[in-house]
Structures are given as C-alpha cells and as structure tokens.
Design an enzyme around this catalytic site. Structure first.
Site, PDB file in Angstrom:
ATOM      1  N   LYS A  53     -21.450  71.707  -0.247  1.00 34.03           N
ATOM      2  CA  LYS A  53     -22.762  71.160   0.120  1.00 34.03           C
ATOM      3  C   LYS A  53     -23.503  70.689  -1.132  1.00 34.03           C
ATOM      4  O   LYS A  53     -24.099  69.614  -1.154  1.00 34.03           O
ATOM      5  CB  LYS A  53     -23.574  72.216   0.891  1.00 34.03           C
ATOM      6  N   GLN A  97     -26.825  80.143   4.247  1.00 40.72           N
ATOM      7  CA  GLN A  97     -25.438  80.155   4.702  1.00 40.72           C
ATOM      8  C   GLN A  97     -25.167  81.406   5.547  1.00 40.72           C
ATOM      9  O   GLN A  97     -25.513  82.514   5.150  1.00 40.72           O
ATOM     10  CB  GLN A  97     -24.503  80.096   3.480  1.00 40.72           C
ATOM     11  N   ASP A 120     -30.548  72.859   9.236  1.00 37.93           N
ATOM     12  CA  ASP A 120     -29.469  73.295  10.130  1.00 37.93           C
ATOM     13  C   ASP A 120     -29.867  73.089  11.601  1.00 37.93           C
ATOM     14  O   ASP A 120     -29.012  73.137  12.480  1.00 37.93           O
ATOM     15  CB  ASP A 120     -29.204  74.804   9.946  1.00 37.93           C
TER      16      ASP A 120
HETATM   17  N1  GUN Z   1     -21.767  79.038   8.548  1.00 35.48           N
HETATM   18  C1  GUN Z   1     -20.820  78.355   9.236  1.00 35.48           C
HETATM   19  N2  GUN Z   1     -21.311  77.171   9.665  1.00 35.48           N
HETATM   20  C2  GUN Z   1     -22.580  77.106   9.240  1.00 35.48           C
HETATM   21  C3  GUN Z   1     -23.602  76.117   9.345  1.00 35.48           C
HETATM   22  O1  GUN Z   1     -23.441  75.059   9.963  1.00 35.48           O
HETATM   23  N3  GUN Z   1     -24.795  76.437   8.752  1.00 35.48           N
HETATM   24  C4  GUN Z   1     -24.995  77.596   8.109  1.00 35.48           C
HETATM   25  N4  GUN Z   1     -26.204  77.809   7.580  1.00 35.48           N
HETATM   26  N5  GUN Z   1     -24.072  78.524   7.986  1.00 35.48           N
HETATM   27  C5  GUN Z   1     -22.879  78.279   8.544  1.00 35.48           C
END
Ligand code: GUN
Length: 283
Positions: A53, A97, A120
């Site tokens: 990211k 995350q 998100d």
């Molecule tokens: N963990 C797995 N997929 C995601 C996601 O799309 N966003 C976040 N914040 N954590 C994750």
C-alpha cells in the site's frame, strides 16, 4: 473454448495511471493527498499488504505514512493514535490493517476513524451510505470488481448475479454494488443447501468464500463471467483462488486468474478513495 482472462494487472495499471494524473493536477493546485496506514503487531501477511500500500501511494505521487505499533499496544493507545490522525490536515485517509491482536476491539477501532477519512469504507456511516445508494467511498475489493467488469465490457443490468460469501469486507458490499448496477442479486454461503444449483444460474458469479478451488466447472453456467476474489495458499506453497481455474475456464466466457486478477485492483481502489478523500477535504 477456453475463457478469456480478465487481466487485473493491466486494468490496475491503467487505472493507477489515471489516478497519478489526477494526483499531479491536485499537487499543482498545492494539495498532496495523504494516507496513513496503521499496523499493530507482526502478522507477516499484513506486513506485506501494508508495504504494498505504501509503495503504491509513492508510485502515484501521494504522501503515505506507515505507523507500526507493537503487538502489546493497548486499545486506548491505538485509539489515541487514531484521534491524532483524525485531526491532521496532511492526512486524508486512515487505514488500520486487519486483523488486529485479540485484545483490541475491531469494532471500536473502525468506529474511531473519522468517516470522511475512512478509505476502507468500513465505518457504519459509510456502510449505511452504501446501503442507501449514496456512498462517499466504495469498499475497495468490491469496487475493484465493478471496475474490472466495466473495463471488460460486461453490462450488469438485468443479469443474474450470484455472490458466494457474505463477509462485511467483500460478500455483502459486493451484493449492494451489483444491485446498484441493476443486477438481480443472490447471495449464497457455506450454509446454502445445493449451492451448485444456485451458482449454475449465475450470468455473473463472484466468489469470496475463502476455500481453495471450491467452485468447479460443473457449478458454472456455460458462458458465465467468473470473478474469483479468493486468495489461498496450497500445501505446495502456490497461490490459488476460490475457483478451480482449469475446469472453470472450460465453461466460463470470462474469468479472473489468481494471482493477477482481483488482487491488484484492491490497492488501486484504496488509492482512488484516498484521492476522493483529499478532494472532499479541499473542495
Ligand atoms: N485485511 C485484509 N483485507 C483488508 C482490507 O481491505 N483493509 C484492511 N484495513 N485490512 C485488511
């Protein structure tokens, strides 16, 4: 005839190039979109996602900051980190995350992110706005699937769409986006009796159930478009999706591979949401 592959890598690269142009225009006007990514603990898969990211932000010219907190961080400490990020003018988007260590409530953390920085789209304010058809941010993975369908010339209107899986991150919002695009939507899951009878009715089949090679060719309607959101590691170490690619591609008209399908689109949509958040903050 073998199905056409929907190339997520190519579509992601094209979409990221468009985002980079918009970032450049915004920077010319004095605004740099900024994303903060918070990771708690040392889950190796999460560390890879977070690194990707951060790298993706740099590639489109955005500012990003990774905040790494130890496993022993308390819920209150994490909430106070988020409170500071909520107030920072240089941070447009905040992502924590998941999964979090067991002693921290995911729900409390999601609620603590300001909805206008919730890139998100996990906060109930944003899930509610999606539900009523007026979203500010679209959840990244389902939004990525919609872009893939659109860029592959698949029209959803009037189609029988079947979503396999009902998670808050993928299955449920996926169903809402397909519905908003005028599909006739069925959601099925691990407790659905005769799941194959349902999936065989799908013109568009989206699979996010988290079981390796679960959907086989005999469960697919000839000519269907198959989108595989799964990401599983086989005993031999190879990545595989929730769809058995070999048998499915004999029946489908179009199919996404794993890796190289939906995966690259998820981060692309995170970039899109961060850009959107910056635009909202600098109207
Ligand atoms: N963990 C797995 N997929 C995601 C996601 O799309 N966003 C976040 N914040 N954590 C994750």
């Amino acid at each position: 005839m073998a199905a056409e592959r929907i190339d997520g890598k190519r579509i992601a690269a094209e979409t990221r190039a468009e985002i980079a142009e918009k970032v450049a225009a915004m920077k010319a006007g004095g605004v740099t979109p900024g994303l903060a990514v918070v990771i708690v603990g040392e889950n190796p898969a999460s560390q890879v996602y977070v690194r990707n990211k951060h790298k993706a932000c740099g590639e489109v010219g955005m500012y990003s900051e990774v905040i790494e907190l130890p496993e022993a961080t308390t819920e209150d400490e994490l909430l106070s980190v988020l409170a500071k990020l909520n107030e920072r003018a240089d941070i447009d988007g905040i992502l924590v995350q998941l999964p979090l260590p067991k002693h921290i409530s995911e729900e409390k953390v999601i609620h603590a992110i300001r909805p206008d920085k919730d890139v998100d789209a996990f906060h109930p304010f944003n899930t509610g706005k999606l539900m009523i058809g007026n979203p500010d941010f679209l959840p990244c993975t389902p939004a990525g699937v919609m872009v893939m369908l659109e860029k592959s010339g698949v029209n959803v209107t009037g189609k029988n769409c079947v979503v396999v899986g009902r998670s808050n991150i993928v299955g449920k919002p996926m169903a809402l986006l397909l519905l908003a695009a005028n599909g006739t939507v069925t959601v099925c899951h691990s407790k659905t009796p005769d799941l194959a009878a349902v999936t065989r009715e799908a013109d568009i089949l989206v699979v996010a159930i988290g079981r390796a090679d679960f959907i086989t060719g005999d469960m697919i309607k000839p000519g269907a478009v198959v989108i595989d959101v799964g990401m599983n590691r086989r005993a031999d170490g190879k990545l595989t999706g929730d769809v058995d690619f070999a048998s499915a591609s004999e029946v489908a008209s179009m199919i996404t591979p794993v890796p190289g399908g939906v995966g690259p689109m998820t981060i692309t949509m995170l970039l899109e949401n961060t850009l959107r958040a910056a635009a909202l903050h600098h109207k």
